[in-house]
Design a protein around this motif. Structure first.
Motif, short mmCIF file in Angstrom:
data_model
loop_
_atom_site.label_atom_id
_atom_site.label_comp_id
_atom_site.label_asym_id
_atom_site.label_seq_id
_atom_site.Cartn_x
_atom_site.Cartn_y
_atom_site.Cartn_z
N LEU A 108 1.03 -1.53 0.21
CA LEU A 108 -0.07 0.07 -0.03
C LEU A 108 1.00 0.99 -0.25
O LEU A 108 0.57 1.99 -0.84
N HIS A 109 2.06 1.27 1.17
CA HIS A 109 3.28 2.03 0.45
C HIS A 109 3.52 2.75 -0.39
O HIS A 109 3.65 3.65 -0.91
N LEU A 110 3.94 1.71 -0.86
CA LEU A 110 4.49 1.53 -2.43
C LEU A 110 3.19 2.67 -3.13
O LEU A 110 3.73 3.08 -4.01
N GLY A 111 3.00 2.23 -2.97
CA GLY A 111 1.10 2.68 -3.96
C GLY A 111 1.11 3.85 -4.06
O GLY A 111 1.25 5.07 -5.18
N TYR A 112 0.97 4.44 -3.18
CA TYR A 112 0.65 6.08 -2.46
C TYR A 112 2.35 6.28 -3.35
O TYR A 112 2.77 7.88 -4.35
N SER A 113 3.69 6.23 -2.87
CA SER A 113 4.96 6.58 -3.06
C SER A 113 5.11 6.80 -5.16
O SER A 113 5.15 7.35 -6.29
N ILE A 114 4.63 5.00 -5.62
CA ILE A 114 4.56 5.20 -7.01
C ILE A 114 3.45 6.35 -8.14
O ILE A 114 4.21 6.22 -8.60
N GLU A 115 2.04 6.53 -7.28
CA GLU A 115 1.97 7.33 -7.91
C GLU A 115 2.17 8.46 -8.05
O GLU A 115 1.75 9.85 -8.94
N ASP A 116 2.60 8.77 -7.27
CA ASP A 116 3.37 10.44 -6.84
C ASP A 116 4.89 10.22 -7.99
O ASP A 116 4.81 11.78 -8.75
N ALA A 117 5.18 9.36 -8.55
CA ALA A 117 6.21 9.29 -9.71
C ALA A 117 4.78 9.08 -10.86
O ALA A 117 5.89 10.23 -11.97
N PHE A 118 4.64 9.09 -10.85
CA PHE A 118 3.10 9.15 -11.76
C PHE A 118 2.98 10.62 -12.08
O PHE A 118 3.26 10.94 -13.48
N ARG A 119 2.72 11.27 -11.18
CA ARG A 119 2.71 12.40 -11.05
C ARG A 119 3.29 13.47 -11.61
O ARG A 119 2.87 14.46 -11.60
N ASN A 120 4.34 13.30 -11.00
CA ASN A 120 5.38 13.77 -11.11
C ASN A 120 5.90 13.82 -12.71
O ASN A 120 6.65 12.82 -12.85
N VAL A 121 6.00 15.11 -13.06
CA VAL A 121 6.68 15.22 -14.58
C VAL A 121 7.54 14.78 -15.03
O VAL A 121 8.31 14.43 -15.98
#
Length: 372
Positions: A296-309
């Motif tokens: 779950l924690h990795l999911g938050y950080s991976i989403e942040d990486a997708f959102r960061n251009v």
């Protein structure tokens, strides 16, 4: 046209600006081949393991730095007294002792000079006395590039000693599309369970700035789960030095998950250039029967990486989980890290040749005798 010079340890510690400028003109890894990472490793383990620095710098005719080979030498003796000299890349201590793991190992070469620089380094090493050179957790391109140049320049034999696998997630696309590629169970753990965590359990995520406290919490979680800390005293010292040295192009991203006021998960990431590296994670294993806190924690950080251009990859690095190679479930690209040994010593070449004719039970004895 190119000149190779061996730099001293004081020069290594004062080389931050030159190193960073060269790294920016190279394809070398922006974290593991950076000055903060490698100088911190050397500060912790250089003297402890009795290593001899062999930092080779390559300069062009205008005295501009165009390449670095961050090497060191170690010496060992076989049971019958033969003394052998093994070269390594700073960051790994293959068969020497436990240290932190350095991946994507390579030389650092200005893109315009790479072929010439690798040739110059190989010619220089041809004039040095050594028996083996180890590229541990190297990039495949480094084995194909510098490795082949070494084989061309001198009489060495190449042995692949092991190969590790990691996973890097391409985050240049759409987060929603990536989620759709995941298996149903993985998608549930990575994303859908947020509603339960944030709702009924009062969970939330926040950044963490206290490096000292963060490393302690991480170690505590690992002691509970694995029976030993994630980082021993030397590794803790290394990470303290690293975190204090990270420059403008690198940034620690420490985050925690809290349920109410209790920290239940920690994630240790570093942002370097266009990549996020997931170095470590720790969490409360028996938190809730429906929630896998680490995933779950990795999911938050991976989403942040997708959102960061600015980010195009979230790298889970090499290594497996407690029971399975869980990283493969994240549908990223498989990255291979070969550990390759280049053998120059006639004695060791003979030992390797003899192993092929021995019964399997004697091969391990030969390995121990020659410390292969």
């Amino acid at each position: 046209m190119l000149t190779v010079r061996a730099l001293s340890e004081p020069q290594l510690f004062g080389f931050e600006k030159n190193w960073a400028e060269l790294l920016s003109r190279s394809d070398a890894d922006p974290l593991f081949m950076s000055w903060p990472w490698l100088v911190s490793w050397w500060e912790v383990w250089g003297n402890k393991l009795n290593l001899q620095l062999l930092l080779l710098a390559v300069y062009d005719r205008d005295d501009q730095l165009v390449a670095l080979a961050p090497l060191y030498a170690s010496r060992y003796r076989t049971p019958i007294g033969w003394r052998l000299k093994r070269l390594h890349v700073i960051g790994n201590a293959w068969k020497l002792g436990p240290t932190v793991r350095t991946e994507y190992v390579s030389c650092i070469c200005d893109r315009q000079y790479k072929e010439q620089a690798l040739e110059a380094l190989s010619v220089y090493l041809k004039g040095e006395a050594w028996d083996e050179l180890i590229l541990a957790d190297a990039t495949e391109s480094e084995v194909a590039g510098w490795g082949q140049t070494l084989e061309h320049q001198m009489s060495v034999t190449c042995h692949v000693r092991s190969e590790a696998e990691g996973i890097a997630i391409d985050t240049a696309g759409s987060h929603d599309e990536w989620l759709a590629t995941l298996g149903k169970n993985t998608r549930l753990k990575v994303y859908n369970r947020r509603s339960l965590f944030e709702g009924a359990l009062g969970g939330h995520r926040l950044a963490w700035s206290d490096h000292e406290n963060f490393l302690e919490i991480l170690n505590d979680f690992h002691v509970t789960r694995w029976g030993k800390p994630c980082f021993d005293a030397d590794a803790v010292r290394f990470h303290r030095l690293l975190l204090a040295r990270l420059g403008d192009t690198q940034k620690a991203q420490l985050s925690v998950l809290k349920a109410g006021e209790n920290v239940v998960s920690v994630l240790y990431d570093i942002h370097a250039r266009n990549r996020i590296y997931n170095l470590q994670a720790g969490f409360r294993e028996q938190f809730h029967p429906k929630i896998s806190l680490g995933t779950l924690h990795l999911g938050y950080s991976i989403e942040d990486a997708f959102r960061n251009v600015e980010i195009d990859s979230y790298d889970l690095l090499a290594g497996s989980g407690k029971n399975t190679f869980y990283k493969s479930r994240f549908k990223g690209q498989t990255v291979r890290f070969p550990t390759v040994e280049y053998v120059r010593s006639p004695v060791l070449k003979a030992a390797y040749g003899a192993r092929g004719y021995l019964p399997q039970g004697l091969v391990s004895s030969v390995n121990r005798f020659f410390r292969l």
